[in-house]
Write an enzyme that holds these catalytic residues in place. Structure first.
Site, mmCIF file in Angstrom:
data_model
loop_
_atom_site.group_PDB
_atom_site.id
_atom_site.type_symbol
_atom_site.label_atom_id
_atom_site.label_comp_id
_atom_site.label_asym_id
_atom_site.label_seq_id
_atom_site.Cartn_x
_atom_site.Cartn_y
_atom_site.Cartn_z
ATOM 1 N N HIS A 23 -4.848 -8.339 -0.048
ATOM 2 C CA HIS A 23 -3.835 -6.487 0.543
ATOM 3 C C HIS A 23 -3.506 -6.238 1.381
ATOM 4 C CE1 HIS A 23 -3.200 -3.055 -1.317
ATOM 5 N NE2 HIS A 23 -3.085 -2.419 -0.301
ATOM 6 N N TYR A 80 -2.223 10.387 1.866
ATOM 7 C CA TYR A 80 -2.817 10.778 -0.079
ATOM 8 C C TYR A 80 -2.267 12.164 -0.232
ATOM 9 C CZ TYR A 80 -4.126 6.812 0.861
ATOM 10 O OH TYR A 80 -5.118 4.796 1.605
ATOM 11 N N ASP A 87 0.876 -1.150 0.167
ATOM 12 C CA ASP A 87 -0.121 -0.232 0.453
ATOM 13 C C ASP A 87 0.957 1.079 0.428
ATOM 14 O OD1 ASP A 87 -3.377 0.244 0.583
ATOM 15 O OD2 ASP A 87 -1.810 1.862 1.842
#
Length: 401
Positions: free
Chosen positions: A373, A320, A192
């Site tokens: 994930h 982000y 990630d």
């Protein structure tokens, strides 16, 4: 934050302090009160998970959280990990530093880089498998010294107060951390956002990073050349990613553009926070639609409660936004350090081998049979096996720990 961090006076190295988190009982009383007072939305008939979080499941989870979940027991279990704090870049950084047990031959230091929506929690199941492989039926010669830091604004690490740090800046902090811990050369691994961090460690510190392992090639991929240069498999991969972004990427668009809007509600409502996080744990894991096939309620709520008590949902989302401002030239640099990838079947769209070789000096591609994930937590034995296999050629006597 709703806990007191306790630093011991015993310092394993200068400027590094053992750390234990202790949650105030009043913080847990407040959490239960908020959970019991949740205002629930109306739900379209038979919506399930099709429009986002299944409210029926969330109500069940919230009731368990309020009435049965034992956070002190989970906090005590996490406290058994060797955890520390140190100042890096003016921030208090929390990390696990677990030394190899009964090592045979040279020990490879390894920094594990987590992503969102998690923290050091992502690797909590795999640390013992990596530091003491012999007791788990693996080769004792494959032991690692393991370092798992919480990124700034995640978990028990301090929030940046002026502006969020991007993955390049965080990788620089981790290089400094490894030096402070006495690891001049080391391996790096991540998934990630942590895939980006480990990638930049390899790009910016190739004299120190002996090899780098990544789970998802640093999604989303960036290509600024002529699309005709791509193979048909690569073009198909980009097309599938565009479809995934349209159907599943709303959370990331919010994080990149308006994180503070979402942060208000998610910081105020534990049920809202759980909805935001748990939906991703289900969608990105190899659970076949049954969330509790991959995570127990206690495991889910440990992750969510860490976010709640540390008030880090807003600061984690802001990363982000910081990463979205990284110039494309940095995102298209090829990694020359030996690189390995593990493509777990339940992860977000595995890239073709051609793409992996285009972006990195790819020497290993593993395809485990299970896991998604969050593979280090979902399938810790398989994930540990992947790391042992990939890093084995890079253990040399010239790697002091």
């Amino acid at each position: 934050m709703h806990f007191s961090g306790v630093d011991s006076e015993e310092n394993p190295t200068p400027d590094v302090h053992p750390f234990t988190a202790r949650t105030a009982p009043a913080a847990l009383d407040d959490l239960r009160m908020r959970l019991r007072a949740t205002r629930w939305p109306d739900v379209p008939e038979d919506a399930g998970w099709s429009a986002g979080t299944d409210v029926a499941y969330l109500r069940e989870l919230v009731t368990y959280w309020a009435e049965k979940f034992d956070w002190p027991a989970q906090e005590e279990a996490l406290a058994r990990l060797p955890r520390f704090r140190t100042q890096l870049g003016g921030l208090d950084i929390h990390f696990v530093h677990a030394r190899a047990v009964r090592p045979v031959g040279p020990v490879l230091p390894l920094v594990l880089c987590h992503g969102w929506p998690d923290s050091f929690w992502r690797y909590s199941k795999v640390i013992d498998l990596l530091t003491d492989p012999g007791v788990h039926g693996a080769d004792p010669a494959d032991a690692f010294d393991v370092v798992v830091p919480d990124m700034p604004g995640y978990g028990y690490s301090e929030h940046p107060v002026d502006h969020p740090l991007d993955s390049i800046a965080v990788s620089g902090l981790w290089a400094e951390l490894m030096d402070r811990l006495g690891h001049p050369r080391f391996g790096a691994a991540g998934g990630d956002v942590g895939s980006h961090v480990s990638r930049f460690l390899a790009l910016d510190h190739p004299d120190r990073v002996v090899a780098v392992h990544r789970m998802d090639a640093g999604l989303p991929p960036v290509f600024t050349g002529d699309q005709a240069e791509l193979t048909s498999e690569e073009r198909a991969y980009f097309g599938e990613l565009a479809k995934w972004g349209a159907s599943e990427g709303a959370y990331a668009a919010m994080h990149r553009s308006k994180p503070q809007t979402a942060a208000v509600g998610l910081t105020d409502s534990p049920a809202g926070l759980a909805a935001w996080i748990v939906e991703k744990l289900r969608a990105w894991s190899d659970c076949g639609g049954d969330l509790e096939h991959s995570f127990t309620k206690d495991e889910l709520l440990t992750d969510v409660t860490l976010y709640w008590l540390t008030s880090t949902i807003g600061s984690s989302m802001r990363m982000y936004r910081a990463n979205a401002l990284i110039p494309p030239a940095h995102l298209t640099r090829r990694v020359d350090v030996p690189s390995g990838f593990s493509l777990f079947p339940g992860d977000i769209l595995s890239p073709p081998r051609a793409w992996l070789e285009r972006v990195a000096n790819t020497v290993y591609v593993g395809e485990p049979t299970r896991g998604g994930h969050f593979a280090p937590f979902e399938e810790p034995e398989l994930y540990a096996r992947e790391l042992r296999e990939f890093f084995r050629p890079y253990r040399t006597p010239a790697l002091p720990s």
